[in-house]
Each structure stands twice: as structure tokens, then as C-alpha cells.
Design an enzyme around this catalytic site. Structure first.
Site, PDB file in Angstrom:
ATOM      1  N   VAL A  50       0.830  -1.209   0.000  1.00 30.51           N
ATOM      2  CA  VAL A  50       0.000   0.000   0.000  1.00 30.51           C
ATOM      3  C   VAL A  50       0.859   1.251   0.000  1.00 30.51           C
ATOM      4  CG1 VAL A  50      -1.699   1.331   1.325  1.00 30.51           C
ATOM      5  CG2 VAL A  50      -1.963  -1.147   1.074  1.00 30.51           C
ATOM      6  N   THR A  69      -5.459  -0.438   6.649  1.00 31.39           N
ATOM      7  CA  THR A  69      -6.819  -0.840   7.003  1.00 31.39           C
ATOM      8  C   THR A  69      -6.874  -1.074   8.506  1.00 31.39           C
ATOM      9  OG1 THR A  69      -7.148  -1.874   4.851  1.00 31.39           O
ATOM     10  CG2 THR A  69      -8.633  -2.547   6.619  1.00 31.39           C
ATOM     11  N   LEU A  71      -7.282  -0.786  -3.364  1.00 35.66           N
ATOM     12  CA  LEU A  71      -6.393  -1.237  -4.426  1.00 35.66           C
ATOM     13  C   LEU A  71      -6.531  -2.734  -4.643  1.00 35.66           C
ATOM     14  CD1 LEU A  71      -3.158   0.685  -3.352  1.00 35.66           C
ATOM     15  CD2 LEU A  71      -4.982   1.475  -4.886  1.00 35.66           C
ATOM     16  N   ARG A  72      -6.693  -3.124  -5.893  1.00 33.15           N
ATOM     17  CA  ARG A  72      -6.706  -4.539  -6.244  1.00 33.15           C
ATOM     18  C   ARG A  72      -5.321  -4.941  -6.700  1.00 33.15           C
ATOM     19  NH1 ARG A  72     -10.753  -4.443 -10.981  1.00 33.15           N
ATOM     20  NH2 ARG A  72      -9.590  -2.489 -11.251  1.00 33.15           N
ATOM     21  N   GLY A  89     -14.735 -19.936  -8.531  1.00 37.09           N
ATOM     22  CA  GLY A  89     -13.352 -20.387  -8.447  1.00 37.09           C
ATOM     23  C   GLY A  89     -13.102 -21.179  -7.187  1.00 37.09           C
ATOM     24  N   CYS A 133      -6.315  -9.060   1.554  1.00 36.01           N
ATOM     25  CA  CYS A 133      -7.432  -8.237   2.035  1.00 36.01           C
ATOM     26  C   CYS A 133      -8.646  -9.035   2.482  1.00 36.01           C
ATOM     27  CB  CYS A 133      -7.847  -7.242   0.946  1.00 36.01           C
ATOM     28  SG  CYS A 133      -6.612  -5.968   0.621  1.00 36.01           S
TER      29      CYS A 133
END
Length: 455
Positions: free
Chosen positions: A11, A122, A153-154, A256, A263
Site C-alpha cells: 500500500v 486498514t 487497491l486490487r 473459483g 485483504c
């Protein structure tokens, strides 16, 4: 404008590079000497497409720097961002704020001018309020304001998410803090990005609520995939039929092996604990945690059942180790329990991942071999397992697979292949939720954490 970012991890590093690209002067404080040396040498400690080039360009422009001295990092900074890790506490699931408060205390002790202290990490609801109290206690002589600016953010597309976000969330109590954050994100005004100004607690909760809801969508479509297999339906058509509804949307409806990464597993568990502590339990979040863990734990049995025979001594190719494509992150990757079960069954496992093999080696059984490419991994394999949806795996044509493999069984846990094409090539193909004929499947037994269930 100058800012400091405490922590050069995922991050912190992405945020620093992107703020610098906005034209801000950014100094990153990193206490790990090995990571600091790598950053100064231009070597990225994480795999993230485009990050190395962005860091290099902004260092060359003089807008981005790295230091091990916190005093040097925060000198003259109008805002100091805390971007350190908040891992799950062992055995409990609560977020560990040790690094956050240690960083905040060091910053507050060293500051010699007014600044805004911003949490980018976070953190649980109420952390910002505690940091404000800490600032008032340690530095009554200095105007230090606290704000929350959670990241969304991915991994694999983090730069695009920062530069072209759906929204920016700012939790702040004063107009000065809000104005500093507005100024930092001013370049986003050109693309009319919504900037939500709210309170500290609200901003902190938005981050957890967003991740828990997305994790819930993933878990729901995985359960629908199991149902599709039982009744002969196609989960992709089910997902499309759902996604066309504007109230639902198409994103995160991809079946999946279960979610992983840095996260969703950590944040869903933390939200469940936060809700319990507040005596407002989130039963949906608790169930998402339990269902996802059960799904990952059952992957090995799913693969072994698909093989239809004992795996001892048989060569199994595993394509993909990271929890998703575009990253080398192995945290809570579904590949870990799946490979452990295959190794325990005596399979000879040959694995390949374009980015994550070095990160995977300490986490996987010592018996696993690693290939230099996907073709090398599948050569002579009796069973092929697809764990991660890297695009280069999608390009493997059925004829090429048939020529390279000894066996004819494919377990595609990402549904990257065309079932009809694979079956036409002579493969016994097992996808996720792609039941071409109804079949019975054993229901998964979900054991809820008693502490979570009863709060």
C-alpha cells in the site's frame, strides 16, 4: 506539496508512486534495511504491473525518495500517511495494530511542525479516534489532526485503481484536514472522481464493509457453482443473468477455488470481530468466512475425486500458485491447501507460476518441483490442475495439451478453458459450476468458529 509515507510495503509503495505521479513530493520511510536497499536500487519488493517503471520515473524526476530515517521523511511534510501492516492477530482474527501505533508514536515524537496524520492502513473502527487521543496526549504543543483515507487497491491493477478510482474516501474532523486531502487528490477532479468526506469511524467502516460485500459476492457465486454442478446448470450463464441486473452488477461473480490474498480473508474476519465487540454481530460476514475456508479446505478432495484413482506416484501439473493473476501474493492462496492435500496423497507435483514461485517455495511441501514454464510443467503430466487464471494459461490449445500430457484429466478451478473443446480433444474436463449433466455432489460440511458464531 510534500507528504511522507511510513511503510514501503504494498500500500505504501503504490500510494507513494501514484501521489508522486500527481506531482506531489513524496518521501517514504522504510525501517527494513533489506527492503530499503532494494527500493533504492530500483528493485520492487512486490510484483505489481507497471510499478517499477512508475517508481523509476518519479525518482528520476526528484519527486519520490526512500529513507530509513523517519525524521528526514517527515521534515516539512504537510501530511504523514501511516501505511504499515495490520495482520490478523493469531488465534483471534482481530487486526493487530502494533505497527500502526508504534509508527504513530514515532511520528508524533519527531514532528516539529503542524501536520495531518493519515491512516492508509486498514484499521478497525475507532482507531482514528484513539490516534487523535494519542496525538493530544503526546503533543499538546502541536496542532496534529488525524484523518482516515482507506485504500481500495486490487493487486494486479493497483496503479489504475489509484489513478482512476471509483471514489476516494476521506474521514476527517476538521476543515484543514479535509482541505489537505482534497489538495492531494486534486488531479482526480479532471476525471470527476467522487470524493466522499465523512467522519473517522465511517471512513474506517466503509473499507471493511466494501471488502466484506465483495467477498460475499464471490462466496455466493461459488455456492451457486456447486448447485449448478448438482443440477446440470451453467454457472456462467447464471452469473450473466444475475449481472445484467443493475442492482447486482457483473463484477465479482466469477466462480473459483475461494478467495485469498492480503485483504478479503483478513478484513472479513476482522469485521466479524469488530461487529462482535460492538454487540452488533454480522452473521453474513461470519458465514462468508466459514464457507470460504471450507471451500479451500475441500479443494484437495475435489481434485483427488476428479482423478478417479489413487494419485500416489502420479505426475500432477499445477498451473498457478498466487491467489489470483497479476500478483506474486501467496497469502491465503487456495493453492496452498490444495497442493498440501495432493502431496499427502503421494502425487508428484510439478508447479509453475509466472510470478509467485519464489514466494510459494517456503509455503509449500518440499517435495513440490517447479518448472520454468507452463509447457515444461504439463509435459508428461497425468493430471492438470489450473489454480490461477494467468492469461498465458488460457492460450494453451487443447491439441498442445493433448500432445504434451500423458493423461487426459483436467481440473480447471478457474474455468479458463472451453469445456466442449477440451472434451473434443479427448480430455475428461472438470470445471467449476459447468455441469453439462446433473450429478450428485457431497455437501460441504461447514464448521463455524464457535467464537464467531456465538460472539
Amino acid at each position: 506539496m510534500k507528504i511522507a509515507i511510513i511503510g514501503g510495503g504494498y500500500v505504501g509503495l503504490v500510494s507513494a508512486a501514484c501521489f508522486a505521479e500527481f506531482g506531489v513530493e513524496v518521501m517514504v520511510a522504510e525501517t527494513d534495511p533489506v527492503r530499503l536497499d532494494r527500493l533504492r536500487a530500483g528493485v520492487m519488493p512486490i510484483y505489481e504491473p507497471g510499478l517499477e517503471e512508475l517508481v523509476a520515473a518519479n525518482r528520476a524526476a526528484g519527486r519520490l525518495g526512500f529513507t530509513g530515517a523517519l525524521d528526514a521523511a517527515i521534515a516539512g511534510a504537510q501530511a504523514v500517511f501511516i501505511a504499515v501492516g495490520t495482520p490478523s492477530r493469531r488465534g483471534g482474527g482481530h487486526a493487530d495494530l502494533t505497527y500502526v501505533f508504534a509508527a504513530a508514536e514515532q511520528v508524533l515524537t519527531s514532528l516539529d511542525h503542524p501536520a495531518v496524520l493519515v491512516t492508509k492502513s486498514t484499521v478497525p473502527v475507532g482507531t482514528g479516534r484513539k490516534l487523535a487521543q494519542l496525538a493530544a496526549a503526546l503533543r499538546p504543543d502541536l496542532a496534529v489532526e488525524v484523518a482516515s483515507n482507506p485504500e481500495f487497491l486490487r493487486e494486479g491493477s493497483a496503479i489504475g485503481d489509484f489513478m482512476r478510482p471509483d471514489r476516494v474516501v476521506v474521514g476527517a474532523e476538521t476543515e484543514h484536514a479535509r482541505s489537505v486531502l482534497r489538495a492531494l487528490y486534486r488531479p482526480l477532479n479532471l476525471i470527476e472522481t467522487p470524493i466522499l468526506m465523512t467522519g473517522l469511524e465511517t471512513a474506517e467502516l466503509i473499507k471493511y464493509a466494501a471488502n466484506a460485500f465483495l467477498a460475499m459476492k464471490v462466496t455466493f457465486i461459488n455456492e451457486m457453482a456447486d448447485l449448478c454442478e448438482a443440477v446440470g446448470a451453467d454457472v456462467h450463464d447464471v452469473a450473466r443473468g444475475m449481472g445484467f441486473d443493475g442492482r447486482i452488477g457483473r463484477k465479482f461473480l466469477h466462480p473459483g477455488p475461494g478467495f485469498g490474498g492480503s485483504c478479503f480473508p483478513k478484513d472479513t474476519l476482522a469485521l466479524a470481530r469488530i461487529a462482535q465487540d460492538a454487540r452488533a454481530p454480522s452473521r453474513l460476514t461470519e458465514t462468508v468466512v466459514a464457507v470460504n475456508e471450507a471451500r479451500k479446505a475441500g479443494l484437495g478432495r475435489r481434485i483427488i475425486d476428479a482423478a478417479g484413482t489413487e494419485l500416489r506416484g502420479r505426475r500432477v501439473a499445477v498451473l498457478g500458485l498466487a491467489f489470483k493473476q497479476g500478483t506474486d501474493d501467496m497469502r491465503d492462496s487456495p493453492a496452498i491447501p490444495a497442493i498440501e492435500a495432493l502431496a499427502e496423497a503421494g502425487a508428484h507435483i510439478v508447479a509453475y507460476d509466472p510470478a509467485a514461485m519464489e514466494a510459494a517455495k517456503p509455503l509449500l511441501p518440499a517435495s513440490v518441483r517447479y518448472a520454468a514454464s507452463a509447457p515444461e510443467a504439463i509435459k508428461g503430466a497425468e493430471l492438470l490442475v489450473v489454480m490461477t487464471e494467468w492469461n498465458e494459461f488460457r492460450a494453451l490449445a487443447p491439441a498442445r495439451l493433448a500432445a504434451a500430457m500423458r493423461g487426459r484429466i483436467i481440473v480447471d478451478l478457474r474455468n479458463i478453458f472451453d469445456p466442449a473443446a477440451m472434451r473434443s480433444a479427448g480430455f475428461v474436463y472438470h470445471g467449476v459450476g459447468r455441469g453439462h449433466a446433473p450429478r450428485k455432489i457431497a455437501p460441504q460440511k461447514i464448521e463455524l468458529d464457535r467464537e464467531v458464531e456465538h460472539g
